[in-house]
Design a protein around this motif. Structure first.
Motif, PDB file in Angstrom:
ATOM      1  N   LEU A   9      26.476 137.726  15.414  1.00 47.54           N
ATOM      2  CA  LEU A   9      27.784 137.152  15.671  1.00 47.54           C
ATOM      3  C   LEU A   9      27.570 135.711  16.103  1.00 47.54           C
ATOM      4  O   LEU A   9      26.885 135.447  17.084  1.00 47.54           O
ATOM      5  N   TRP A  11      28.715 132.186  17.605  1.00 44.83           N
ATOM      6  CA  TRP A  11      29.701 131.624  18.537  1.00 44.83           C
ATOM      7  C   TRP A  11      29.799 130.128  18.270  1.00 44.83           C
ATOM      8  O   TRP A  11      29.177 129.322  18.944  1.00 44.83           O
ATOM      9  N   HIS A  16      38.712 131.919  21.289  1.00 46.34           N
ATOM     10  CA  HIS A  16      38.900 133.007  20.342  1.00 46.34           C
ATOM     11  C   HIS A  16      40.172 133.746  20.719  1.00 46.34           C
ATOM     12  O   HIS A  16      40.623 133.663  21.866  1.00 46.34           O
ATOM     13  N   ILE A  21      36.537 139.172  20.192  1.00 45.76           N
ATOM     14  CA  ILE A  21      35.070 139.232  20.293  1.00 45.76           C
ATOM     15  C   ILE A  21      34.560 140.665  20.477  1.00 45.76           C
ATOM     16  O   ILE A  21      33.610 141.065  19.788  1.00 45.76           O
ATOM     17  N   GLU A  25      31.954 142.372  17.914  1.00 42.26           N
ATOM     18  CA  GLU A  25      30.663 142.890  18.382  1.00 42.26           C
ATOM     19  C   GLU A  25      30.426 144.319  17.893  1.00 42.26           C
ATOM     20  O   GLU A  25      29.297 144.709  17.619  1.00 42.26           O
ATOM     21  N   PRO A  38      33.553 133.555  13.683  1.00 48.71           N
ATOM     22  CA  PRO A  38      34.956 133.210  13.901  1.00 48.71           C
ATOM     23  C   PRO A  38      35.183 131.739  13.556  1.00 48.71           C
ATOM     24  O   PRO A  38      34.317 130.897  13.797  1.00 48.71           O
TER      25      PRO A  38
END
Length: 96
Positions: A9, A11, A16, A21, A25, A38
């Motif tokens: 994932l 960042w 967000h 999140i 995950e 994202p």
């Protein structure tokens, strides 16, 4: 599942959608999902009371997903070997 089989994932933004999140995950653990990133946050005209994820378009190596909650939308890019139908089932399983 071993760490080697788990996707990652990314960042790359400091903000967000609330609750996004933890969902990502869980999604990154699914076999076949390699990377989740994202993206841009924007505003929508209509109101969506609960967090929803919808596959928008196919991209090179995966799919662009639109996450919506309230009047806020966020792009999510998923690099995966899964088909669109398999990814939709994985998202549905996590959101239910």
């Amino acid at each position: 599942m071993t760490r080697e089989n788990k996707g990652r994932l990314i960042w790359n933004h400091s903000t967000h959608l609330e609750g996004l999140i933890p969902i990502l995950e869980k999604l990154v653990i699914f076999p076949g999902i390699r990377t989740i990133a994202p993206g841009v946050i924007g505003r929508a005209k209509s109101h969506c009371p609960h967090l929803k994820l919808r596959i928008s378009v196919q991209i090179l190596g995966g799919f662009k997903v639109i996450a919506r909650q309230g009047k806020t939308v966020q792009e999510v890019f998923i690099v995966t070997d899964l088909s669109q139908q398999e990814l939709e089932l994985a998202i549905k399983e996590i959101l239910d």
